[in-house]
Design a protein around this motif. Sequence first.
Motif, PDB file in Angstrom:
ATOM      1  N   TRP A  41       0.820  -1.213   0.000  1.00 31.32           N
ATOM      2  CA  TRP A  41       0.000   0.000   0.000  1.00 31.32           C
ATOM      3  C   TRP A  41       0.860   1.273   0.000  1.00 31.32           C
ATOM      4  O   TRP A  41       0.361   2.364   0.152  1.00 31.32           O
ATOM      5  CB  TRP A  41      -0.910   0.024   1.234  1.00 31.32           C
TER       6      TRP A  41
ATOM      7  N   ILE B   5      -3.540  -3.778  -5.744  1.00 28.82           N
ATOM      8  CA  ILE B   5      -3.896  -4.159  -4.375  1.00 28.82           C
ATOM      9  C   ILE B   5      -4.473  -2.979  -3.614  1.00 28.82           C
ATOM     10  O   ILE B   5      -5.531  -3.079  -2.988  1.00 28.82           O
ATOM     11  CB  ILE B   5      -2.667  -4.736  -3.640  1.00 28.82           C
TER      12      ILE B   5
ATOM     13  N   THR C 103      -7.999  -2.074  -4.429  1.00 20.08           N
ATOM     14  CA  THR C 103      -8.998  -3.095  -4.130  1.00 20.08           C
ATOM     15  C   THR C 103      -9.509  -3.007  -2.702  1.00 20.08           C
ATOM     16  O   THR C 103     -10.706  -3.145  -2.439  1.00 20.08           O
ATOM     17  CB  THR C 103      -8.401  -4.502  -4.358  1.00 20.08           C
ATOM     18  N   MET C 104      -8.584  -2.707  -1.772  1.00 19.61           N
ATOM     19  CA  MET C 104      -8.957  -2.700  -0.365  1.00 19.61           C
ATOM     20  C   MET C 104      -7.987  -1.836   0.434  1.00 19.61           C
ATOM     21  O   MET C 104      -6.782  -1.918   0.228  1.00 19.61           O
ATOM     22  CB  MET C 104      -8.944  -4.134   0.186  1.00 19.61           C
TER      23      MET C 104
ATOM     24  N   ARG D 142      -5.560  -0.717   3.445  1.00 21.75           N
ATOM     25  CA  ARG D 142      -4.653  -1.535   4.254  1.00 21.75           C
ATOM     26  C   ARG D 142      -5.247  -1.884   5.612  1.00 21.75           C
ATOM     27  O   ARG D 142      -5.142  -3.023   6.075  1.00 21.75           O
ATOM     28  CB  ARG D 142      -3.316  -0.817   4.432  1.00 21.75           C
TER      29      ARG D 142
ATOM     30  N   ARG E 275      -8.313  -2.188   6.449  1.00 18.35           N
ATOM     31  CA  ARG E 275      -9.371  -3.185   6.273  1.00 18.35           C
ATOM     32  C   ARG E 275      -8.774  -4.580   6.092  1.00 18.35           C
ATOM     33  O   ARG E 275      -9.239  -5.559   6.679  1.00 18.35           O
ATOM     34  CB  ARG E 275     -10.227  -2.820   5.068  1.00 18.35           C
ATOM     35  N   PHE E 276      -7.726  -4.664   5.286  1.00 20.76           N
ATOM     36  CA  PHE E 276      -7.064  -5.941   5.052  1.00 20.76           C
ATOM     37  C   PHE E 276      -6.467  -6.486   6.350  1.00 20.76           C
ATOM     38  O   PHE E 276      -6.588  -7.677   6.659  1.00 20.76           O
ATOM     39  CB  PHE E 276      -5.971  -5.777   3.995  1.00 20.76           C
ATOM     40  N   GLU E 277      -5.807  -5.633   7.125  1.00 24.97           N
ATOM     41  CA  GLU E 277      -5.191  -6.066   8.378  1.00 24.97           C
ATOM     42  C   GLU E 277      -6.237  -6.544   9.380  1.00 24.97           C
ATOM     43  O   GLU E 277      -6.009  -7.493  10.143  1.00 24.97           O
ATOM     44  CB  GLU E 277      -4.359  -4.934   8.972  1.00 24.97           C
TER      45      GLU E 277
ATOM     46  N   LEU F 176      -7.378  -9.963   8.193  1.00 29.06           N
ATOM     47  CA  LEU F 176      -6.315 -10.932   8.442  1.00 29.06           C
ATOM     48  C   LEU F 176      -6.260 -11.319   9.922  1.00 29.06           C
ATOM     49  O   LEU F 176      -6.022 -12.476  10.268  1.00 29.06           O
ATOM     50  CB  LEU F 176      -4.963 -10.344   8.007  1.00 29.06           C
TER      51      LEU F 176
ATOM     52  N   TRP G 130      -9.080 -13.770  10.595  1.00 28.22           N
ATOM     53  CA  TRP G 130      -9.186 -14.820   9.581  1.00 28.22           C
ATOM     54  C   TRP G 130      -9.250 -16.208  10.225  1.00 28.22           C
ATOM     55  O   TRP G 130      -8.335 -16.622  10.929  1.00 28.22           O
ATOM     56  CB  TRP G 130      -7.975 -14.737   8.656  1.00 28.22           C
TER      57      TRP G 130
END
Length: 202
Positions: free
Chosen positions: A8, A19, A22-23, A25, A27-29, A32, A35
């Motif tokens: 990012w 990347i 798309t989303m 950082r 939000r991704f973290e 994850l 998960w």
Amino acid sequence: MSTMRHYWSQNPLFKNSLISDTMPRTRFELLLKMWHFSNNETCPEGDRIYKVEPLIKIFVNKCQEVYVPGEIVCIDETLIPFRGRLLIKQYIPNKTHKGFTWNMKLYAGKERDPNISVPTKTVMFLAEKLLNAGRTIITDNYYTSLELANQLLNQKTHLLGTLRSNRRGNPKEVVNKKIKSWRNYCERKWSRYLHWEVAGQA
């Protein structure tokens, strides 16, 4: 990239719009961090790979969709580099990751089975969909045994591998047989070759 956050980064050296667009950082973290592949409340006691087993099955199915092994198949351990804390982690310095992974069984600690040896059980599990087709399975001395050879032969599959002399179930003829060392054989042949070369030059 060297760190996850680099995906990012706005630095032109690291920028990856595919990347970052798309989303976000954060939000991704968050995803994850939360998960999970299975329900913790239904996890059987002592099952160390229960949480990742659904992911492993998906991965193996995809591997088997894109490739059909030929006549000769190798079954061996392979390593994944990992430096974190893990109860089932092993260190085998001479093992390298080679070849295409068609099937896998994740090591989850020592197993015991009163009916069949663990090495034989492992090979039969990994080769289950490859049997009865005239293939040859190659294994190292940890897996190779008369027990495994007989089980594979019963399913029209051959076994090729190095047999430990102290393997349980070995015939006495095999245990007592004096086998010439391949290394000594090569050294003798090389010594004769050098002698012939010196004699020829003289």
